[in-house]
Write an enzyme that holds these catalytic residues in place. Structure first.
Site, PDB file in Angstrom:
ATOM      1  N   SER A 139       0.777  -1.314   0.034  1.00 54.84           N
ATOM      2  CA  SER A 139      -0.026  -0.048   0.141  1.00 54.84           C
ATOM      3  C   SER A 139       0.806   1.158   0.106  1.00 54.84           C
ATOM      4  O   SER A 139       0.268   2.187  -0.579  1.00 54.84           O
ATOM      5  CB  SER A 139      -1.063   0.070   1.193  1.00 54.84           C
ATOM      6  OG  SER A 139      -0.194  -0.101   2.461  1.00 54.84           O
TER       7      SER A 139
ATOM      8  N   HIS B 281      -5.321  -3.909  -2.809  1.00 51.34           N
ATOM      9  CA  HIS B 281      -4.781  -2.715  -4.021  1.00 51.34           C
ATOM     10  C   HIS B 281      -4.729  -3.317  -5.368  1.00 51.34           C
ATOM     11  O   HIS B 281      -4.098  -2.683  -6.126  1.00 51.34           O
ATOM     12  CB  HIS B 281      -3.468  -1.794  -3.657  1.00 51.34           C
ATOM     13  CG  HIS B 281      -3.464  -1.327  -2.178  1.00 51.34           C
ATOM     14  ND1 HIS B 281      -4.305   0.037  -2.301  1.00 51.34           N
ATOM     15  CD2 HIS B 281      -3.486  -1.477  -0.955  1.00 51.34           C
ATOM     16  CE1 HIS B 281      -4.274   0.426  -0.810  1.00 51.34           C
ATOM     17  NE2 HIS B 281      -3.587  -0.366  -0.143  1.00 51.34           N
TER      18      HIS B 281
ATOM     19  N   LYS C   6     -11.649   0.362  -1.947  1.00 49.75           N
ATOM     20  CA  LYS C   6     -10.768   1.097  -2.826  1.00 49.75           C
ATOM     21  C   LYS C   6     -10.950   1.174  -4.467  1.00 49.75           C
ATOM     22  O   LYS C   6     -12.129   1.908  -4.815  1.00 49.75           O
ATOM     23  CB  LYS C   6      -9.212   0.443  -2.643  1.00 49.75           C
ATOM     24  CG  LYS C   6      -9.121   0.565  -1.200  1.00 49.75           C
ATOM     25  CD  LYS C   6      -7.695  -0.033  -0.783  1.00 49.75           C
ATOM     26  CE  LYS C   6      -7.158   0.234   0.628  1.00 49.75           C
ATOM     27  NZ  LYS C   6      -7.844  -0.090   1.989  1.00 49.75           N
TER      28      LYS C   6
HETATM   29  N1  PMP Z   1      -5.251  -4.179   3.622  1.00 52.21           N
HETATM   30  C1  PMP Z   1      -4.509  -3.389   3.183  1.00 52.21           C
HETATM   31  C2  PMP Z   1      -3.211  -3.810   2.179  1.00 52.21           C
HETATM   32  C3  PMP Z   1      -4.911  -1.906   3.061  1.00 52.21           C
HETATM   33  O1  PMP Z   1      -4.068  -0.938   2.615  1.00 52.21           O
HETATM   34  C4  PMP Z   1      -6.060  -1.389   3.822  1.00 52.21           C
HETATM   35  C5  PMP Z   1      -6.524  -0.186   3.865  1.00 52.21           C
HETATM   36  N2  PMP Z   1      -5.623   0.910   3.960  1.00 52.21           N
HETATM   37  C6  PMP Z   1      -6.735  -2.412   4.303  1.00 52.21           C
HETATM   38  C7  PMP Z   1      -6.179  -3.988   4.139  1.00 52.21           C
HETATM   39  C8  PMP Z   1      -7.990  -2.293   5.164  1.00 52.21           C
HETATM   40  O2  PMP Z   1      -9.053  -2.043   4.348  1.00 52.21           O
HETATM   41  P1  PMP Z   1     -10.038  -1.020   4.760  1.00 52.21           P
HETATM   42  O3  PMP Z   1      -9.886   0.403   4.694  1.00 52.21           O
HETATM   43  O4  PMP Z   1     -11.399  -1.732   4.128  1.00 52.21           O
HETATM   44  O5  PMP Z   1     -10.559  -1.230   6.236  1.00 52.21           O
END
Ligand code: PMP
Length: 389
Positions: free
Chosen positions: A177, A205, A236
């Protein structure tokens, strides 16, 4: 009583690591921040679906039909009929035996990992995995072995040293991320098979962006069956909210019975589920969005590199420019904001010390002209601050 907390906040402030909330209001490829309209290079709305009329309308319809709230957890009386429809569509899209919708990606990782692993087990986690994976591993009470980022040899050496009889789970983000680089999934599959481990991937992602129908990176690489636990988010590229896990029926049944972040929370509001349903349908049909995002990403990365920025190993729509020092990174983001670009400084603990960066993320609905304008602004700030020559 509160002095210690004040002191800790003060210490963060002195290291340029104190965070504060700002008022934002998204507007297509732009976002209003503190009353100023800026080009949005900071959102995860990769395909532009968060503003799509079809998703909005599906949300409204679902709310009208089922109400504003789900009224209870799914195992009590919150399992309204839309869940069954959407989970069937999800399993079909992902080509899996079974599928489960979870309230958010954070809840999914924390819950799945702590349900599948316990005191006697070992979790192997990439050092740059998302915080929710780290938290799930801690909560599980399993032994956690963190391997150097994308370092297969290091992972193998850790696997070798582990008691063969223990349950082993390898967990990785597919697209990281904060770096926008990609996990070596073929090698991870080889290791999981050689050492009898389970493999869990987080497609937060990559869902919607890879594969013929946006199923994700595992589909793109044709390793769907070899991956045991497919997790991803709707928050996302899919423009909605919530998360999923797909895999074998036994996995889903087990999670329904053991996953505390699923069992002990109210089901998603119907509006969120309506948007998810529309997103799953739209994302399968509209390949041109994926193609456009890929083209823009290649263009943006190449240009930044040729300007002399350090973009790390980015190979996707997430493109960092690594600056290092916290203060300078914050300054860089401020200068960009003054020039009309919403760009956010990412600092420790989100990224390792000394690697503070601006994390840019692109949207399929942006134009090349808009990116050219943004690149000019980034180059100007980079020169002014001496980040590039
Ligand atoms: N896994 C990854 C790799 C992320 O980047 C994120 C969000 N930033 C999440 C899980 C969490 O997802 P959510 O925003 O739907 O809680």
């Amino acid at each position: 009583m509160w002095q210690d907390f004040h002191a800790q906040l003060q210490a963060l402030d002195e290291k340029a690591q104190k965070r504060k909330l700002r008022w934002t209001n998204p507007d297509g490829c732009f976002v209003w921040m503190d009353g100023k309209k800026m080009f949005n290079l900071a959102s995860n709305n990769y395909l532009g679906l968060a503003n799509d009329e079809r998703l909005i309308e599906a949300s409204v319809q679902a709310a009208r039909k089922y109400g504003a709230g789900a009224t209870a957890s799914r195992l009590i009386v919150g399992n309204f009929p839309l869940y069954e429809e959407v989970e069937a569509a999800l399993a079909q899209w992902k080509g899996s035996e079974a599928a489960l919708i979870i309230n958010s990606g954070y809840n999914a990782n924390v819950g799945i990992i702590s349900a599948l692993a316990g005191r006697d087990d070992v979790i192997f986690s990439d050092k740059l995995n998302h915080a929710s994976i780290i938290d799930g591993a801690i909560l599980s009470r399993a032994e956690v072995k963190r391997y150097r980022h994308n370092d297969i040899d290091h992972l193998e050496s850790l696997l070798k040293k582990t008691d063969g009889r223990k349950r082993k789970i390898i967990v990785t983000d597919t697209v990281f991320s904060m770096d926008g680089d990609i996990a070596p999934l073929y090698e991870l599959v080889r290791l999981k098979e050689a050492y009898g481990a389970l493999l869990m991937i987080d497609e937060a992602h990559s869902s919607g962006l890879y594969g013929e129908k946006g199923e994700g990176l595992a589909h793109h690489l044709d390793i769907v069956e070899q991956v045991d636990i497919h997790m991803g988010t709707f928050s996302k590229a899919l423009g909605a909210f919530g998360a999923y896990v797909t895999g074998k029926k036994v996995l889903i049944d087990y999670l329904i019975n053991h996953m505390r972040s699923f069992i002990f929370t109210t089901a998603l509001p119907p509006a969120a589920l309506g948007a998810i349903q529309a997103a799953i349908a739209v994302v399968q049909q509209e390949n041109e969005r994926r193609d456009q995002l890929r083209k823009l990403s290649v263009y943006f990365r190449t240009k930044l590199q040729s300007l002399g920025f350090d973009i790390g190993a980015s190979a996707t729509q997430i493109v960092p420019i690594i600056i290092g020092d916290n203060e300078r990174t914050v300054q860089f983001s401020r200068h960009l904001q003054e020039r009309g670009i919403a760009a956010v400084a990412i600092r420790p603990p989100t990224v390792p010390e000394g690697t503070s960066r601006i994390r840019f993320s692109l949207m399929a609905t942006m134009t090349k002209e808009q990116l050219d304008w943004a690149l000019d602004q980034i180059a100007l700030v980079g020169k002014e601050m001496g980040v590039i020559k």
